[in-house]
Design an enzyme around this catalytic site. Structure first.
Site, mmCIF file in Angstrom:
data_model
loop_
_atom_site.group_PDB
_atom_site.id
_atom_site.type_symbol
_atom_site.label_atom_id
_atom_site.label_comp_id
_atom_site.label_asym_id
_atom_site.label_seq_id
_atom_site.Cartn_x
_atom_site.Cartn_y
_atom_site.Cartn_z
ATOM 1 N N PHE A 121 64.102 -7.076 13.664
ATOM 2 C CA PHE A 121 63.803 -6.014 12.694
ATOM 3 C C PHE A 121 64.711 -6.209 11.479
ATOM 4 O O PHE A 121 65.652 -7.007 11.528
ATOM 5 C CB PHE A 121 64.069 -4.649 13.346
ATOM 6 N N LEU A 255 51.740 4.658 8.399
ATOM 7 C CA LEU A 255 52.777 3.649 8.562
ATOM 8 C C LEU A 255 52.242 2.346 9.151
ATOM 9 O O LEU A 255 51.423 2.337 10.057
ATOM 10 C CB LEU A 255 53.857 4.206 9.502
ATOM 11 N N GLU A 258 57.570 -2.127 10.559
ATOM 12 C CA GLU A 258 58.408 -3.246 10.149
ATOM 13 C C GLU A 258 58.298 -4.389 11.168
ATOM 14 O O GLU A 258 58.549 -5.553 10.848
ATOM 15 C CB GLU A 258 59.853 -2.742 10.082
ATOM 16 N N ARG A 401 68.632 4.133 6.610
ATOM 17 C CA ARG A 401 68.526 3.898 8.043
ATOM 18 C C ARG A 401 67.916 2.533 8.325
ATOM 19 O O ARG A 401 66.978 2.115 7.638
ATOM 20 C CB ARG A 401 67.656 4.974 8.686
#
Lengths: 590, 236
Positions: A121, A255, A258, A401
């Site tokens: 990630f 969404l 990622e 974040r």
């Protein structure tokens, strides 16, 4: 008084998402009289939409992985205003919390050796940024939030947690000493309003992405806990810090994880160029989300955006092949077909940075205890009030974040709050009861709506609020535009205070819920706007044209917004982790 | 399709002695909106219209409803999929008591879900790390764990309409098999014995409405067949 019925619990948890359910599970196991009060049936909470995974150094993909590396990434990702004691707690306790989830039945994807599957990630590194890209995000395909939320709900059923489902918390009740001793809540099905008495009130109400016109957030994410705490006079921390996720589906806002880029997908501009190579030569598409989002906006502003209007870019996945897409990203294939009319196995997905996550919230310590400041600027615990999850600002996320850290935050700090509250209850908690006038004070806003006889409509005012936030407080910000935004919000607040609820019926009155939510959106929006205007630097997700650099001399601090005076003060960041050396602020590059 | 005629089920227990259908004219501006978007536009005309919604992307399961005769999620159903002759009829999920308008009482549905003990059971001491599971064993959970509890399946099932108190229904049985199929679960025998009676499982008549309507593309009928096989094998 009071003709209100009252319900009494040892602990009341407001919100049935990941953090609320994890806190509840801890307390239910302890035998304390606990209830979860949620405006939706718990599995409808927004945690269900989390896709890519939960980041944690469980040393599965890499047997040498180390939670300290994860902590380093987290602190760097947060642009150095994450509290290092909190990041240390989350990253070191994380593996325990993740293994617990697995033992509870969470259907994680697996490696061939039977261990939990981990994918790369953004912002992840080995060896404190020196060892290249790490793969640290534990995943259940691209449905990790769904799997996590259902698992937690199921284990709460197993442990006989009391649920007040489809109940709406209206406002906190405080006693004469400013201790929080419960809340006013409404049963949505019947319209009955009750006084919930509790020795511990936990705000686990999630985020508030609905202050923006374009957001990945569910329609229910209206910052109810933030609104309640602000109305009760308590301060909010780092509210200017909003994450814009690089890959919201263009137009729909839904969404796209990622994890797509973690699995090898990448962003391209209208020339087909993989532009992140220019902005982040090492991490490329897996740089921090703030970095990727800004790069995308730069591409669009400089005329290299895609589509007729040149107002988005593309996420290319077709080279991954149908097998990887089907196995690792099945939900994304579904969403792309539904909302972008694109089959990612053949064509790229049109994406645009979209409001995704609130790094700010109720300031707390690692036990979930809410914090305010005394006259001398020292931290002071708010008796009876707790917060965890997105509603809280511990702060582990600082100014930005990292992907996969929100799910970890939920379970680690939900659990921590539960453990602490159990201990405190065992030691004995005694607060003064709320008086009649205390309860009436908490009922004021509900009564205002119920007595409204005319005025503007809730949906129209909400749309106006969302446009102001979208236009003045987006990915890039600057003084003039924000000053206008703050003024417009001040005017809007007057109008919201005089808005109209036409439907006064009791049974499942969703118009009343939406009216009450509008007050909370208003509180969150104003706190965000004032904090954004006052923080005169660029850090993490807060990016200003007029102050383009990070200013560690003046702003290596949390911001603290005080609702009564609408002032912004500063609060020290914790640089004292207990078991590792401090990570000193460095220039942040990927 | 700029002007859409929508007929919607209305019932407010405080003011209506009986439910009725109300007609709305909705200006879609020619867009192929999702049914949920149309409901939002209708609510702007009449704020009293009640329906549940949350994620608006088909993962939370709030907005299951009956659209032109077929159950589905309003948020991921485009008008082009359901509208016939410029008309759309919206009703609450069939077979459950109506609280107000499109909002049904899901109590019986949840009760059947809880009945199958929808949580992993494994009494052996947990290891210090995760329990290992091979990718092949994990694959067996695909098509099972993704259920979002929207109730589209159970409320399209005639067997559930007849015996909502005794027949677990397709959603609950799919979840039952999700745990029966999990290599980490050790309560197989107990789970099966709870389903042996004539109603809990065996009221399934293989009508397959559940498969036809599941918005996540899951197949409860196949899961029910697998449980039958396990029961049969257990008995011999």
């Amino acid at each position: 008084m009071s003709n209100l019925r009252s319900l009494t619990f040892d602990a009341i948890i407001i919100g049935g998402g990941g953090s609320g359910l994890r806190a509840a599970l801890e307390l239910a196991k302890s035998g304390k009289k606990t209830a979860v009060l949620s405006k939706v049936f718990p599995t409808r909470s927004h945690t269900v939409s989390a896709q890519g995974g939960i980041t944690c150094a469980i040393a599965s993909a890499d047997p040498n992985d180390d939670w300290r590396w994860h902590m380093y990434d987290t602190v760097k990702g947060g642009d150095y205003i994450a509290d290092q004691d909190a990041a240390e707690y989350m990253c070191s306790e994380g593996p325990k919390a993740v293994f617990e989830l697995e033992h509870m039945g969470l259907p994680f994807s697996r490696f061939d050796n039977g261990r939990i599957y981990q994918r790369p990630f953004g912002g992840q590194s080995k060896n404190f940024g020196e060892g290249g890209q790490a793969a640290r995000t534990c995943a259940a395909a691209d449905r990790t939030g769904h799997a996590l939320l259902h698992t937690l709900y199921q284990n709460n059923l197993k442990n006989n947690t009391t649920f007040l489902n489809e109940w709406y918390a209206v406002d906190l009740v405080k006693n004469a000493n400013n201790d929080v001793v419960g809340c006013i809540a409404m049963c949505i099905e019947t319209g009955e309003v009750v006084h919930v008495k509790s020795k511990a009130t936990v705000l686990a109400t999630g985020g508030a992405g609905r202050i923006y016109a374009s957001t990945t957030n569910a329609l229910i994410n209206t910052g109810d806990g933030i609104g309640m705490a602000l109305r009760a006079g308590f301060p909010m921390q780092d509210m200017e810090m909003w994450q814009f996720h690089p890959t919201g589906i263009y137009g729909a806002g839904t969404l796209v994880t990622e994890g797509c880029r973690g699995e090898g997908g990448y962003l391209i501009n209208k020339d087909g160029e993989r532009f992140m190579e220019r902005y982040a030569p090492n991490a490329k598409d897996l740089a921090g989300r703030d970095v990727v989002a800004r790069s995308m906006v730069m591409e669009i502003l400089e005329g290299r955006g895609c589509g007729d209007k040149g107002d988005h870019v593309f996420l290319k996945l077709d080279h991954l092949g149908e097998e990887v897409l089907g196995k690792r990203l099945p939900g994304i294939v579904e969403l792309s077909k539904t909302f972008a009319h694109v089959d990612p196995a053949k064509d790229p997905i049109p994406v645009v940075p979209t409001c995704h996550y609130m790094m700010g919230g109720v300031p707390t310590n690692v036990h979930g205890q809410a914090i305010m400041q005394d006259e001398n600027g020292n931290d002071q615990i708010i008796n009876g009030l707790f917060a965890c999850g997105e509603a809280a600002c511990v702060s582990v996320h600082g100014a930005n974040r990292l992907g996969g850290n929100s799910l970890l935050d939920l379970v680690v700090f939900g659990r921590a709050a539960g453990i602490f509250i159990e201990g405190a209850l065992n030691e004995g908690i005694n607060y003064l009861d709320a008086s009649e006038s205390d309860i009436e004070f908490a009922m004021k806003r509900m009564s205002r709506w119920n007595e409204s006889e005319g005025g503007e409509s809730v949906p129209a005012l909400k749309a106006e609020l969302q446009d102001i936030m979208q236009n003045s407080f987006g990915v890039f910000r600057e003084e003039k535009n924000m000053v206008e935004g703050v003024q417009k919000l001040a005017e809007l607040r007057e109008r919201v205070a005089n808005a109209h609820l036409p439907d006064k019926s009791n049974a499942f009155n969703t118009a009343r819920v939406e009216a009450l939510e509008l007050d909370n959106l208003m509180e969150v929006a104003e706190a965000t706007a004032i904090a954004a205007l006052e923080r005169k630097e660029s850090r993490g997700a807060h990016s200003r044209y007029d102050y383009p650099d990070r200013d560690d001399v003046n702003w290596l601090k949390h911001s603290l917004y005080f609702p009564a005076t609408k002032e912004l003060k500063k609060r020290d960041v914790n640089f004292k982790p207990k078991t590792v050396d401090t990570f000193e602020p460095k220039v942040r590059t990927y | 399709m700029s002007n859409l005629q929508v007929s919607v089920y209305r019932y407010n227990p405080e003011t209506d002695s009986a439910p009725y259908m109300q007609e709305f004219q909705v200006d879609t501006k020619g867009r192929d909106l999702m049914v949920l978007d149309v409901l939002h536009l209708m609510k702007e005309q009449d704020s009293g219209l009640a329906y549940r919604r949350s994620c608006r992307e088909g993962v939370c399961g709030s907005d299951g409803m009956n659209m032109n005769g077929k159950n589905g999620l309003a948020c991921i159903t485009p008008l082009s999929d359901v509208v016939k002759g410029g008309k759309l009829t919206l009703r609450p999920l069939p077979g459950l008591p109506v609280i107000r308008d499109m909002v049904v009482d899901m109590g019986m549905f949840y009760k059947q879900y809880e009945r199958i003990q929808p949580y992993l059971q494994n009494e052996t001491p947990a290891p210090a790390i995760e329990r290992l599971q091979s990718p092949e064993d994990r694959d067996k959970l695909d098509g099972l764990y993704e259920c979002i509890l929207c109730a589209c399946c159970s409320t399209s099932c005639p067997s559930f309409w007849w015996n909502p108190d005794k027949f677990v229904g397709p959603a609950g049985l799919l979840q039952s098999y999700r745990f029966l199929a999990d290599s980490r679960d050790t309560a197989t025998r107990e789970r099966l014995s709870e389903l042996e009676d004539p109603f809990s499982l065996f009221r399934c008549r293989g009508i397959m409405n559940c498969v036809a309507v599941c918005p996540k593309g899951l197949n409860p009928t196949r899961a029910i067949g697998k449980i039958r096989e396990m029961l049969l094998a257990d008995a011999t």
